[in-house]
Each structure stands twice: as structure tokens, then as C-alpha cells.
Design a protein around this motif. Structure first.
Motif, PDB file in Angstrom:
ATOM      1  N   ASN A   1     -60.987 101.987 -64.446  1.00 50.82           N
ATOM      2  CA  ASN A   1     -61.848 102.389 -63.341  1.00 50.82           C
ATOM      3  C   ASN A   1     -61.030 102.387 -62.062  1.00 50.82           C
ATOM      4  O   ASN A   1     -60.235 101.482 -61.838  1.00 50.82           O
ATOM      5  CB  ASN A   1     -63.008 101.423 -63.169  1.00 50.82           C
ATOM      6  N   GLY A   2     -61.280 103.363 -61.213  1.00 53.12           N
ATOM      7  CA  GLY A   2     -60.585 103.374 -59.942  1.00 53.12           C
ATOM      8  C   GLY A   2     -60.993 104.559 -59.090  1.00 53.12           C
ATOM      9  O   GLY A   2     -61.734 105.445 -59.519  1.00 53.12           O
ATOM     10  N   ARG A   3     -60.483 104.562 -57.867  1.00 49.77           N
ATOM     11  CA  ARG A   3     -60.724 105.644 -56.916  1.00 49.77           C
ATOM     12  C   ARG A   3     -59.619 106.684 -57.075  1.00 49.77           C
ATOM     13  O   ARG A   3     -58.445 106.343 -57.107  1.00 49.77           O
ATOM     14  CB  ARG A   3     -60.703 105.094 -55.494  1.00 49.77           C
ATOM     15  N   VAL A   4     -60.009 107.941 -57.144  1.00 48.06           N
ATOM     16  CA  VAL A   4     -59.042 109.028 -57.248  1.00 48.06           C
ATOM     17  C   VAL A   4     -58.366 109.191 -55.883  1.00 48.06           C
ATOM     18  O   VAL A   4     -59.023 109.484 -54.890  1.00 48.06           O
ATOM     19  CB  VAL A   4     -59.721 110.353 -57.679  1.00 48.06           C
ATOM     20  N   MET A   5     -57.060 108.970 -55.866  1.00 51.28           N
ATOM     21  CA  MET A   5     -56.299 109.095 -54.622  1.00 51.28           C
ATOM     22  C   MET A   5     -55.544 110.422 -54.544  1.00 51.28           C
ATOM     23  O   MET A   5     -55.219 110.873 -53.458  1.00 51.28           O
ATOM     24  CB  MET A   5     -55.317 107.930 -54.487  1.00 51.28           C
ATOM     25  N   ALA A   6     -55.268 111.034 -55.696  1.00 51.53           N
ATOM     26  CA  ALA A   6     -54.565 112.316 -55.714  1.00 51.53           C
ATOM     27  C   ALA A   6     -54.873 113.020 -57.028  1.00 51.53           C
ATOM     28  O   ALA A   6     -55.056 112.372 -58.058  1.00 51.53           O
ATOM     29  CB  ALA A   6     -53.060 112.111 -55.573  1.00 51.53           C
ATOM     30  N   VAL A   7     -54.935 114.344 -56.969  1.00 47.45           N
ATOM     31  CA  VAL A   7     -55.132 115.179 -58.151  1.00 47.45           C
ATOM     32  C   VAL A   7     -54.041 116.240 -58.137  1.00 47.45           C
ATOM     33  O   VAL A   7     -53.876 116.958 -57.157  1.00 47.45           O
ATOM     34  CB  VAL A   7     -56.518 115.875 -58.135  1.00 47.45           C
ATOM     35  N   ASP A  43     -62.282 120.231 -62.143  1.00 52.92           N
ATOM     36  CA  ASP A  43     -62.477 121.061 -60.951  1.00 52.92           C
ATOM     37  C   ASP A  43     -63.441 120.422 -59.956  1.00 52.92           C
ATOM     38  O   ASP A  43     -63.425 120.756 -58.777  1.00 52.92           O
ATOM     39  CB  ASP A  43     -62.999 122.444 -61.349  1.00 52.92           C
ATOM     40  N   THR A  44     -64.287 119.511 -60.440  1.00 50.00           N
ATOM     41  CA  THR A  44     -65.265 118.873 -59.554  1.00 50.00           C
ATOM     42  C   THR A  44     -64.728 117.586 -58.930  1.00 50.00           C
ATOM     43  O   THR A  44     -65.389 117.004 -58.078  1.00 50.00           O
ATOM     44  CB  THR A  44     -66.570 118.548 -60.322  1.00 50.00           C
ATOM     45  N   LEU A  45     -63.544 117.126 -59.358  1.00 44.48           N
ATOM     46  CA  LEU A  45     -62.986 115.887 -58.822  1.00 44.48           C
ATOM     47  C   LEU A  45     -62.422 116.089 -57.425  1.00 44.48           C
ATOM     48  O   LEU A  45     -61.729 117.060 -57.154  1.00 44.48           O
ATOM     49  CB  LEU A  45     -61.866 115.359 -59.722  1.00 44.48           C
ATOM     50  N   ASP A  46     -62.714 115.149 -56.566  1.00 45.70           N
ATOM     51  CA  ASP A  46     -62.152 115.113 -55.217  1.00 45.70           C
ATOM     52  C   ASP A  46     -61.498 113.762 -55.008  1.00 45.70           C
ATOM     53  O   ASP A  46     -61.853 112.776 -55.656  1.00 45.70           O
ATOM     54  CB  ASP A  46     -63.258 115.278 -54.155  1.00 45.70           C
ATOM     55  N   THR A  47     -60.564 113.698 -54.069  1.00 45.97           N
ATOM     56  CA  THR A  47     -60.020 112.401 -53.701  1.00 45.97           C
ATOM     57  C   THR A  47     -61.158 111.577 -53.120  1.00 45.97           C
ATOM     58  O   THR A  47     -62.011 112.085 -52.396  1.00 45.97           O
ATOM     59  CB  THR A  47     -58.876 112.527 -52.678  1.00 45.97           C
ATOM     60  N   GLY A  48     -61.201 110.320 -53.497  1.00 52.34           N
ATOM     61  CA  GLY A  48     -62.268 109.435 -53.051  1.00 52.34           C
ATOM     62  C   GLY A  48     -63.289 109.162 -54.136  1.00 52.34           C
ATOM     63  O   GLY A  48     -64.014 108.179 -54.064  1.00 52.34           O
ATOM     64  N   ASP A  49     -63.378 110.041 -55.162  1.00 55.78           N
ATOM     65  CA  ASP A  49     -64.310 109.822 -56.264  1.00 55.78           C
ATOM     66  C   ASP A  49     -63.883 108.599 -57.065  1.00 55.78           C
ATOM     67  O   ASP A  49     -62.692 108.315 -57.176  1.00 55.78           O
ATOM     68  CB  ASP A  49     -64.336 111.021 -57.216  1.00 55.78           C
ATOM     69  N   PHE A  50     -64.850 107.907 -57.638  1.00 52.00           N
ATOM     70  CA  PHE A  50     -64.563 106.801 -58.550  1.00 52.00           C
ATOM     71  C   PHE A  50     -64.802 107.297 -59.969  1.00 52.00           C
ATOM     72  O   PHE A  50     -65.860 107.869 -60.248  1.00 52.00           O
ATOM     73  CB  PHE A  50     -65.468 105.590 -58.271  1.00 52.00           C
ATOM     74  N   ILE A  51     -63.808 107.086 -60.841  1.00 55.50           N
ATOM     75  CA  ILE A  51     -63.948 107.511 -62.223  1.00 55.50           C
ATOM     76  C   ILE A  51     -63.556 106.381 -63.160  1.00 55.50           C
ATOM     77  O   ILE A  51     -62.921 105.404 -62.749  1.00 55.50           O
ATOM     78  CB  ILE A  51     -63.093 108.766 -62.546  1.00 55.50           C
ATOM     79  N   GLU A  52     -63.953 106.552 -64.410  1.00 54.05           N
ATOM     80  CA  GLU A  52     -63.520 105.670 -65.484  1.00 54.05           C
ATOM     81  C   GLU A  52     -62.727 106.540 -66.442  1.00 54.05           C
ATOM     82  O   GLU A  52     -63.176 107.618 -66.826  1.00 54.05           O
ATOM     83  CB  GLU A  52     -64.728 105.086 -66.200  1.00 54.05           C
ATOM     84  N   MET A  74     -67.261 110.387 -64.453  1.00 53.42           N
ATOM     85  CA  MET A  74     -67.510 110.205 -63.033  1.00 53.42           C
ATOM     86  C   MET A  74     -68.415 108.990 -62.866  1.00 53.42           C
ATOM     87  O   MET A  74     -69.462 108.902 -63.501  1.00 53.42           O
ATOM     88  CB  MET A  74     -68.194 111.445 -62.458  1.00 53.42           C
ATOM     89  N   LEU A  75     -68.002 108.029 -62.033  1.00 56.20           N
ATOM     90  CA  LEU A  75     -68.827 106.862 -61.744  1.00 56.20           C
ATOM     91  C   LEU A  75     -69.584 107.060 -60.437  1.00 56.20           C
ATOM     92  O   LEU A  75     -70.779 106.803 -60.353  1.00 56.20           O
ATOM     93  CB  LEU A  75     -67.980 105.597 -61.676  1.00 56.20           C
ATOM     94  N   THR A  76     -68.851 107.506 -59.423  1.00 64.02           N
ATOM     95  CA  THR A  76     -69.452 107.741 -58.109  1.00 64.02           C
ATOM     96  C   THR A  76     -68.740 108.887 -57.429  1.00 64.02           C
ATOM     97  O   THR A  76     -67.516 108.893 -57.337  1.00 64.02           O
ATOM     98  CB  THR A  76     -69.341 106.486 -57.209  1.00 64.02           C
ATOM     99  N   LYS A  77     -69.502 109.832 -56.933  1.00 62.81           N
ATOM    100  CA  LYS A  77     -68.941 110.980 -56.229  1.00 62.81           C
ATOM    101  C   LYS A  77     -68.771 110.630 -54.758  1.00 62.81           C
ATOM    102  O   LYS A  77     -69.658 110.064 -54.126  1.00 62.81           O
ATOM    103  CB  LYS A  77     -69.883 112.188 -56.394  1.00 62.81           C
TER     104      LYS A  77
END
Length: 186
Positions: A1-7, A43-52, A74-77
Motif C-alpha cells: 500500500n502506498g501513495r503514487v508519487m510517479a507514473v 490511465d486513471t492513476l494520478d500522482t497522489g492516489d493511494f493504491i494496493e 485503487m484505495l483512495t483517489k
């Protein structure tokens, strides 16, 4: 689990940088190793999203620990994507108006906060081990005093009285000294 910082997407493979309190981990997502609809969800992922992400931890050819994901959820958008790590928040006023974003993106600001916390902890430990009593004096006072500055004034609705934000803790600490508490700090 973590926050997406870069894609970073490269056709049939994508790399994500996930950050949590312990650090950053690279996640590799291969188109061939997961269902098409899940891969399309990148395609729906943005930096700042929380995913598992679930998968196998490997060390890639460059020596970077990487999670080869077989699924992610996706945990939290994030309502707003984060500014890029490269650009960050450069405007001085924007940094202080968005302190939480600055602390997330600016490693130097983050380290200053952590260092400050360690220093305060060290001082507190030193004072307590030296026999001092830690106290909390009132932040709001009926009479302002302790300095010549103009105090911030508010109104306590339940009591129906005006109160002033203290300028200094000095007066209450002196009252404790008079009461016989010879070694106090706040």
C-alpha cells in the motif's frame, strides 16, 4: 500500500513509485501479467492516489528493489494530482500555504521537521532526567501580559468573556515557582 508519487508508462509496461512512511518502492506492471481491464486502469492513476499492489519482490537489472505486480487496487483517489516531483512547489508563498504538499514533495523540508522533532524530544528527555517538571500553561488568558506586544483577542462564547492569546508563558511559570515548583519547563 502506498501513495503514487510517479507514473512512467512505456507501452506494455508501466512503473510506479509508491511511497509510505517507510520509504519509496518501485512497482512494475506488465500488460502480460494481468487482465487487460486492470492494466487499462493505469490511465486513471494520478500522482497522489493511494493504491494496493500485490506481487513478487525482485531486484531489477539496475539493482532497484521492484515489486512485479500481478494486481493492483485503487484505495483512495486523490482529488487533485500532486505537482511534479521535479518542479514541486517553488513559489515561497505556495509552499507555506500548502505545507502538507511541500512536506510530501520536499525532502529537505521533511528532514527539517524530523530533525526538529528529534531535538525537542532530546531536550524534553534531558529536562525530565534533570528533575524538571513539564507543565502546560494556559494559551488563552483573561488578562494579557508578559510583553508589550499587541495580543490576539477572541471571545469565549460559553463563558461570555473576552480572552487573549498569551504572548509568553512566563507569568504562569512564575506562579508555579511561587507555589514551590522550583524546576518547571514548557
Amino acid at each position: 500500500n502506498g501513495r503514487v508519487m510517479a507514473v512512467r508508462s512505456h507501452g506494455s509496461v508501466a512503473f510506479l513509485d509508491l511511497r509510505d512512511a517507510t520509504g519509496t518502492l518501485q512497482v512494475q506492471i506488465n500488460k502480460d501479467s494481468m487482465p487487460e481491464d486492470i492494466f487499462a486502469g493505469l490511465d486513471t492513476l494520478d500522482t497522489g492516489d493511494f493504491i494496493e499492489a500485490v506481487g513478487k519482490l525482485i531486484t531489477n537489472a539496475r539493482g532497484t528493489q521492484t515489486l512485479e505486480a500481478v494486481e493492483f487496487h485503487m484505495l483512495t483517489k486523490s482529488i487533485n494530482p500532486l505537482p511534479s516531483n521535479y518542479h514541486g512547489l517553488k513559489d515561497h508563498e505556495a509552499r507555506f500555504r500548502n505545507r502538507e504538499v511541500d512536506l510530501l514533495l520536499n525532502d529537505e523540508a521533511r528532514e527539517i521537521l524530523l530533525t526538529r522533532s528529534r531535538i525537542i524530544s532530546w531536550i524534553r528527555t534531558y529536562m525530565l532526567e534533570s528533575g524538571y517538571l513539564e507543565v502546560e500553561t494556559p494559551a488563552l488568558q483573561a488578562l494579557h501580559g508578559g510583553a508589550a506586544a499587541q495580543p490576539f483577542t477572541t471571545h469565549h462564547n460559553a463563558l461570555g468573556v473576552p480572552l487573549h492569546l498569551r504572548i509568553a508563558a512566563e507569568l504562569h511559570l512564575k506562579r508555579l515557582l511561587v507555589s514551590g515548583f522550583e524546576k518547571v519547563f514548557e
